[in-house]
Structures are given as C-alpha cells and as structure tokens.
Design an enzyme around this catalytic site. Structure first.
Site, PDB file in Angstrom:
ATOM      1  N   ASP A   1       0.872  -1.161   0.000  1.00  0.00           N
ATOM      2  CA  ASP A   1       0.000   0.000   0.000  1.00  0.00           C
ATOM      3  C   ASP A   1       0.917   1.220   0.000  1.00  0.00           C
ATOM      4  O   ASP A   1       2.128   1.108   0.206  1.00  0.00           O
ATOM      5  CB  ASP A   1      -0.892  -0.029   1.234  1.00  0.00           C
ATOM      6  CG  ASP A   1      -1.790   1.188   1.354  1.00  0.00           C
ATOM      7  OD1 ASP A   1      -2.300   1.654   0.327  1.00  0.00           O
ATOM      8  OD2 ASP A   1      -1.964   1.677   2.485  1.00  0.00           O
TER       9      ASP A   1
ATOM     10  N   ASP B   1      -0.069   5.012   1.320  1.00  0.00           N
ATOM     11  CA  ASP B   1      -0.224   5.928   2.455  1.00  0.00           C
ATOM     12  C   ASP B   1      -0.141   5.191   3.781  1.00  0.00           C
ATOM     13  O   ASP B   1      -0.874   4.240   4.032  1.00  0.00           O
ATOM     14  CB  ASP B   1      -1.555   6.666   2.345  1.00  0.00           C
ATOM     15  CG  ASP B   1      -1.606   7.543   1.109  1.00  0.00           C
ATOM     16  OD1 ASP B   1      -0.618   8.241   0.846  1.00  0.00           O
ATOM     17  OD2 ASP B   1      -2.633   7.522   0.409  1.00  0.00           O
TER      18      ASP B   1
ATOM     19  N   GLY C   1      -9.455   9.755  -2.235  1.00  0.00           N
ATOM     20  CA  GLY C   1      -9.475  11.177  -1.923  1.00  0.00           C
ATOM     21  C   GLY C   1     -10.731  11.885  -2.400  1.00  0.00           C
ATOM     22  O   GLY C   1     -11.292  12.724  -1.682  1.00  0.00           O
TER      23      GLY C   1
END
Length: 264
Positions: A7, A9, A51
């Site tokens: 991944d 973040d 996001g």
C-alpha cells in the site's frame, strides 16, 4: 518469482497527517470551501477509501446549496477540480521532504529487489501522488522497478479487493506467491478478499484498528541500529528480533492464506 505489494499511504511514508490532511485543507481554502478538518476529524475520514470520496463526503445538502452544487454533474466537476488541485499540493509536500519514509521501507525494498522479487504498489490514492511518494521513499532507481496500480482504475476502492485482484492479474502472479504490506483494516480486508497474506505495519491513524486475519502486525519494519519493530500480533509465531527482513517475508509467504484455514 514471489511478489511484494505495498500500500502507499501510511506504509511507504507517514503521509496522512503530514501530507494528505494539510493538502485537503489547503485545497478547501483555495476553493473557498468552508471546511477545515482537524486531526481527529480526519482520523474518521481516512476510513473512506479514495481522496475524491473523502471530499465528496463534505457535501451535505446544506453545504451543497451554499456552494451551488446541488446538481450532481456540477458536484462531480467540483470534486474533480478540488482533487486535481489537492494532488498538486500534496506532490509539493512530498517534494519538500516533510513526510519521511517509514522505517525499513528502503531497506526491505532493496533486499527484495536484489533477490529478484516482483515489486508493486496498490493504492486508492491518485497515481501521480503515489509515484511521488514511492520515488521519495526508495529513490528513483528502485522506484523504476515497481509496477503501480492506483487511483480510479478499478470500480470499487478498498476495502473491496478490486485493486489487488487487478494487480495480481496484471503482474501474472498467483495469490500463493504474493505478500501484501498494509497499514489499515480496510487495506487488510481488501488483500484478504483477494486471497493474499498480509503483513501490517500500523500507522498513527490505524494502530487501534482490528487486524484479525493478518499474518503479522508490527509497529514498523524496523531498521538495524535505529527504530526497532514492535510486534503487536504474531498469530503464527513467526518471531521477530527488531526488524522485518527478507527471511521474515519468506516465512510469511509460506503461511496458509485466510482462504485455506481459519486464523488461529
């Protein structure tokens, strides 16, 4: 050859609090949107994958009316513009060096690369942002050896398994030969849904989440002579002496997947 899929973040770097959060807030200010998320508020928003999806969550009927975005198409265009601006702000923060790589990332990537492992990132973040973090975390040369799967390339974002299923398909790798490094319960669920073993390295926003089903849960990958990895859950008795090494990954890869047996 085995594959190591990260991944982005919270795994490659501490990006959420020091990168994404200020980038969201700067973008809202730039567009005159009367929203500024606190750290505690953002701790809830990170549970939303993507996001644009996080930005869309602010559009209550009242705020949509205030901003003139009651029309669905207008709201879509606004969210897209916000997110494009947010990505640029975020990339600038990455370049400024305010988000150091997580301990052990560059080391374990180098070890896996030297051993011939396939390397990839699978993230719900925008691809330009992911590539920026990856290059900052491991350097341009190692970053060039990665396949990157990111953004809106799948219909459903984590915790849906779509991004990992796509990665496996594109890499030509069997789930039995792949190991995922995640930091969140949503990411773990996504990987497990694709039949993948998962090593969890918790981040500031995720330490208290439920990681049942993970092969190993640690505070970080650790670095010799520097930060040591704290073992938070070791259901298979893998054992660790301060750092996650290539040998650790090989041991995890030999474990049964959640599809083969119940978690002990």
């Amino acid at each position: 050859m085995p594959a190591l899929i990260f991944d982005c973040d919270g795994v490659l770097a501490d990006t959420e609090q020091y990168g994404h959060l200020p980038a969201f807030n700067q973008t809202f200010a730039d567009f005159g949107v009367p929203v500024q998320w606190s750290v505690d508020e953002y701790a809830e928003k990170v549970k939303i994958g993507g996001g644009k999806e996080r930005m869309r969550s602010i559009l209550t009927p009242s705020l949509a009316e205030t901003l003139g975005l009651q029309d669905a198409d207008a709201a879509d265009r606004a969210v897209l513009a916000w997110h494009q601006r947010k990505t640029e702000v975020y990339k600038g923060l990455v370049a400024s060096g305010v988000m150091p790589p997580r301990p052990g990332i560059a080391r374990i990537v180098q070890e896996a690369h030297d051993a011939g492992w396939t390397l990839a990132v699978a993230s719900t973040s925008a691809e330009p942002a992911v590539r920026a973090v990856l290059q900052h975390a491991v350097g341009d040369d190692l970053a060039a050896s990665f396949s990157v799967f990111a953004g809106d390339i799948v219909p459903a974002k984590k915790p849906a398994p779509d991004i990992y299923l796509l990665a496996l398909r594109e890499l030509g790798v069997d789930p039995q030969d792949a190991l995922v490094v995640e930091d969140s319960a949503n990411g773990l669920r996504a990987a497990a849904g694709a039949g993948l073993r998962t090593l969890v390295t918790v981040s500031g926003f995720t330490r208290g989440e439920d990681f049942g089903g993970a092969a190993l849960v640690v505070s970080s990958l650790g670095d010799p002579g520097r930060e040591q990895a704290e073992v938070l859950a070791d259901p298979y008795g893998v054992g660790l002496s301060g750092t996650v090494t290539l040998a650790t990954l090989q041991t995890l890869l030999a474990l049964p997947t959640t599809h083969e047996t119940e978690t002990p």
